[in-house]
Scaffold this motif. Structure first.
Motif, PDB file in Angstrom:
ATOM      1  N   GLU A 227      84.729  62.864  20.339  1.00  0.00           N
ATOM      2  CA  GLU A 227      86.035  62.776  19.693  1.00  0.00           C
ATOM      3  C   GLU A 227      86.259  63.954  18.752  1.00  0.00           C
ATOM      4  O   GLU A 227      85.307  64.526  18.222  1.00  0.00           O
ATOM      5  CB  GLU A 227      86.174  61.487  18.880  1.00  0.00           C
ATOM      6  N   SER A 228      87.520  64.264  18.532  1.00  0.00           N
ATOM      7  CA  SER A 228      87.905  65.279  17.559  1.00  0.00           C
ATOM      8  C   SER A 228      89.318  64.996  17.086  1.00  0.00           C
ATOM      9  O   SER A 228      90.027  64.176  17.685  1.00  0.00           O
ATOM     10  CB  SER A 228      87.819  66.683  18.164  1.00  0.00           C
ATOM     11  N   GLY A 229      89.714  65.677  16.007  1.00  0.00           N
ATOM     12  CA  GLY A 229      91.086  65.566  15.538  1.00  0.00           C
ATOM     13  C   GLY A 229      91.287  64.701  14.318  1.00  0.00           C
ATOM     14  O   GLY A 229      92.405  64.600  13.806  1.00  0.00           O
ATOM     15  N   GLY A 230      90.237  64.063  13.833  1.00  0.00           N
ATOM     16  CA  GLY A 230      90.383  63.252  12.639  1.00  0.00           C
ATOM     17  C   GLY A 230      90.590  64.109  11.407  1.00  0.00           C
ATOM     18  O   GLY A 230      90.479  65.339  11.452  1.00  0.00           O
ATOM     19  N   GLY A 231      90.905  63.461  10.292  1.00  0.00           N
ATOM     20  CA  GLY A 231      91.100  64.193   9.052  1.00  0.00           C
ATOM     21  C   GLY A 231      91.789  63.354   8.009  1.00  0.00           C
ATOM     22  O   GLY A 231      91.898  62.130   8.143  1.00  0.00           O
ATOM     23  N   LEU A 232      92.264  64.033   6.968  1.00  0.00           N
ATOM     24  CA  LEU A 232      92.958  63.399   5.861  1.00  0.00           C
ATOM     25  C   LEU A 232      94.452  63.685   5.987  1.00  0.00           C
ATOM     26  O   LEU A 232      94.859  64.840   6.165  1.00  0.00           O
ATOM     27  CB  LEU A 232      92.429  63.938   4.530  1.00  0.00           C
ATOM     28  N   VAL A 233      95.254  62.648   5.890  1.00  0.00           N
ATOM     29  CA  VAL A 233      96.696  62.791   6.017  1.00  0.00           C
ATOM     30  C   VAL A 233      97.381  61.842   5.051  1.00  0.00           C
ATOM     31  O   VAL A 233      96.818  60.776   4.713  1.00  0.00           O
ATOM     32  CB  VAL A 233      97.148  62.531   7.475  1.00  0.00           C
ATOM     33  N   GLN A 234      98.558  62.208   4.591  1.00  0.00           N
ATOM     34  CA  GLN A 234      99.316  61.330   3.708  1.00  0.00           C
ATOM     35  C   GLN A 234     100.010  60.230   4.524  1.00  0.00           C
ATOM     36  O   GLN A 234     100.299  60.403   5.714  1.00  0.00           O
ATOM     37  CB  GLN A 234     100.358  62.127   2.939  1.00  0.00           C
ATOM     38  N   ALA A 235     100.272  59.135   3.864  1.00  0.00           N
ATOM     39  CA  ALA A 235     101.002  58.046   4.506  1.00  0.00           C
ATOM     40  C   ALA A 235     102.331  58.567   5.062  1.00  0.00           C
ATOM     41  O   ALA A 235     103.017  59.364   4.413  1.00  0.00           O
ATOM     42  CB  ALA A 235     101.247  56.927   3.514  1.00  0.00           C
ATOM     43  N   GLY A 236     102.636  58.118   6.272  1.00  0.00           N
ATOM     44  CA  GLY A 236     103.834  58.586   6.954  1.00  0.00           C
ATOM     45  C   GLY A 236     103.598  59.780   7.852  1.00  0.00           C
ATOM     46  O   GLY A 236     104.473  60.153   8.646  1.00  0.00           O
TER      47      GLY A 236
ATOM     48  N   CYS B 234      89.563  62.978  22.886  1.00  0.00           N
ATOM     49  CA  CYS B 234      88.234  62.554  23.302  1.00  0.00           C
ATOM     50  C   CYS B 234      87.937  63.235  24.640  1.00  0.00           C
ATOM     51  O   CYS B 234      88.584  62.933  25.646  1.00  0.00           O
ATOM     52  CB  CYS B 234      88.166  61.049  23.443  1.00  0.00           C
ATOM     53  N   ALA B 235      86.971  64.138  24.611  1.00  0.00           N
ATOM     54  CA  ALA B 235      86.585  64.871  25.816  1.00  0.00           C
ATOM     55  C   ALA B 235      85.417  64.162  26.488  1.00  0.00           C
ATOM     56  O   ALA B 235      84.428  63.827  25.828  1.00  0.00           O
ATOM     57  CB  ALA B 235      86.202  66.296  25.456  1.00  0.00           C
ATOM     58  N   ALA B 236      85.546  63.945  27.781  1.00  0.00           N
ATOM     59  CA  ALA B 236      84.517  63.241  28.540  1.00  0.00           C
ATOM     60  C   ALA B 236      83.813  64.181  29.495  1.00  0.00           C
ATOM     61  O   ALA B 236      84.413  65.115  30.035  1.00  0.00           O
ATOM     62  CB  ALA B 236      85.140  62.090  29.318  1.00  0.00           C
ATOM     63  N   SER B 237      82.544  63.942  29.710  1.00  0.00           N
ATOM     64  CA  SER B 237      81.767  64.695  30.696  1.00  0.00           C
ATOM     65  C   SER B 237      80.813  63.733  31.389  1.00  0.00           C
ATOM     66  O   SER B 237      80.454  62.691  30.846  1.00  0.00           O
ATOM     67  CB  SER B 237      80.996  65.838  30.036  1.00  0.00           C
TER      68      SER B 237
ATOM     69  N   ALA C  84      93.000  66.033  34.538  1.00  0.00           N
ATOM     70  CA  ALA C  84      92.596  67.399  34.887  1.00  0.00           C
ATOM     71  C   ALA C  84      91.753  68.036  33.788  1.00  0.00           C
ATOM     72  O   ALA C  84      90.951  68.932  34.060  1.00  0.00           O
ATOM     73  CB  ALA C  84      93.832  68.256  35.150  1.00  0.00           C
ATOM     74  N   LYS C  85      91.936  67.553  32.562  1.00  0.00           N
ATOM     75  CA  LYS C  85      91.189  68.090  31.420  1.00  0.00           C
ATOM     76  C   LYS C  85      90.092  67.140  30.942  1.00  0.00           C
ATOM     77  O   LYS C  85      89.441  67.413  29.937  1.00  0.00           O
ATOM     78  CB  LYS C  85      92.140  68.392  30.259  1.00  0.00           C
ATOM     79  N   ASN C  86      89.931  66.017  31.643  1.00  0.00           N
ATOM     80  CA  ASN C  86      88.895  65.037  31.281  1.00  0.00           C
ATOM     81  C   ASN C  86      89.024  64.607  29.819  1.00  0.00           C
ATOM     82  O   ASN C  86      88.025  64.476  29.097  1.00  0.00           O
ATOM     83  CB  ASN C  86      87.489  65.608  31.513  1.00  0.00           C
ATOM     84  N   THR C  87      90.246  64.373  29.388  1.00  0.00           N
ATOM     85  CA  THR C  87      90.495  64.093  27.978  1.00  0.00           C
ATOM     86  C   THR C  87      91.481  62.941  27.826  1.00  0.00           C
ATOM     87  O   THR C  87      92.464  62.852  28.560  1.00  0.00           O
ATOM     88  CB  THR C  87      91.039  65.340  27.273  1.00  0.00           C
ATOM     89  N   VAL C  88      91.200  62.098  26.846  1.00  0.00           N
ATOM     90  CA  VAL C  88      92.125  61.047  26.451  1.00  0.00           C
ATOM     91  C   VAL C  88      92.573  61.344  25.022  1.00  0.00           C
ATOM     92  O   VAL C  88      91.800  61.884  24.218  1.00  0.00           O
ATOM     93  CB  VAL C  88      91.485  59.649  26.571  1.00  0.00           C
ATOM     94  N   TYR C  89      93.823  61.013  24.734  1.00  0.00           N
ATOM     95  CA  TYR C  89      94.412  61.321  23.430  1.00  0.00           C
ATOM     96  C   TYR C  89      94.912  60.053  22.747  1.00  0.00           C
ATOM     97  O   TYR C  89      95.224  59.054  23.408  1.00  0.00           O
ATOM     98  CB  TYR C  89      95.593  62.281  23.596  1.00  0.00           C
ATOM     99  N   LEU C  90      94.999  60.125  21.435  1.00  0.00           N
ATOM    100  CA  LEU C  90      95.655  59.077  20.674  1.00  0.00           C
ATOM    101  C   LEU C  90      96.569  59.763  19.668  1.00  0.00           C
ATOM    102  O   LEU C  90      96.093  60.349  18.689  1.00  0.00           O
ATOM    103  CB  LEU C  90      94.645  58.181  19.953  1.00  0.00           C
ATOM    104  N   GLN C  91      97.858  59.713  19.947  1.00  0.00           N
ATOM    105  CA  GLN C  91      98.852  60.247  19.018  1.00  0.00           C
ATOM    106  C   GLN C  91      99.193  59.161  18.010  1.00  0.00           C
ATOM    107  O   GLN C  91      99.629  58.076  18.398  1.00  0.00           O
ATOM    108  CB  GLN C  91     100.105  60.687  19.770  1.00  0.00           C
ATOM    109  N   MET C  92      98.988  59.460  16.743  1.00  0.00           N
ATOM    110  CA  MET C  92      99.190  58.475  15.689  1.00  0.00           C
ATOM    111  C   MET C  92     100.292  58.964  14.769  1.00  0.00           C
ATOM    112  O   MET C  92     100.149  60.006  14.117  1.00  0.00           O
ATOM    113  CB  MET C  92      97.895  58.263  14.907  1.00  0.00           C
TER     114      MET C  92
END
Length: 124
Positions: A6-15, A22-25, A75-83
């Motif tokens: 997994e990647s893409g986590g971090g700190l964000v303000q509310a809203g 998530c890259a799979a192999s 095609a990219k072996n990746t799943v995403y979660l847009q939040m």
């Protein structure tokens, strides 16, 4: 077997928004369903979203419905979660998971492979 990162986590303000990846192999990505789960401090891991092998069917927890979107690019072996419209209660470690066992297109899925997780922190 499959490895998930997994990647893409971090700190964000509310809203605010974040996009997790998530890259799979390993085993052919287009043959298994994928899901996202999360675990907040002191709480049990909970289901967030799932997606079928083709991406044609998606499923969400009530708590994120209308704010989060799961998608996959086979095609990219990746799943995403847009939040979007993140709330402080979305703060958790987010895990992606793969169902290599059930072989089913529709739920229930049996997620048996897990990533290491990525931290998402939403400040108020």
């Amino acid at each position: 077997q499959v490895q998930l990162v997994e990647s893409g986590g971090g700190l964000v303000q509310a809203g605010g928004s974040l996009r997790l990846s998530c890259a799979a192999s390993g085993r052919t990505f287009s043959t298994y369903a994928m899901g996202w789960f999360r675990q907040a401090p002191g709480k049990e891991r909970e289901f967030v979203a799932a997606i079928s092998v083709t991406g044609g069917n998606t499923y969400y927890a009530d708590s994120v419905k209308g704010r989060f979107t799961i998608s996959r690019d086979n095609a990219k072996n990746t799943v995403y979660l847009q939040m979007n419209s993140l709330k402080p209660e979305d703060t958790a470690v987010y895990y992606c998971a793969a169902d290599l066992t059930s072989g089913t297109y529709y739920p229930p899925y049996e997620f048996d492979y897990w990533g290491q997780g990525t931290q998402v922190t939403v400040s108020s």
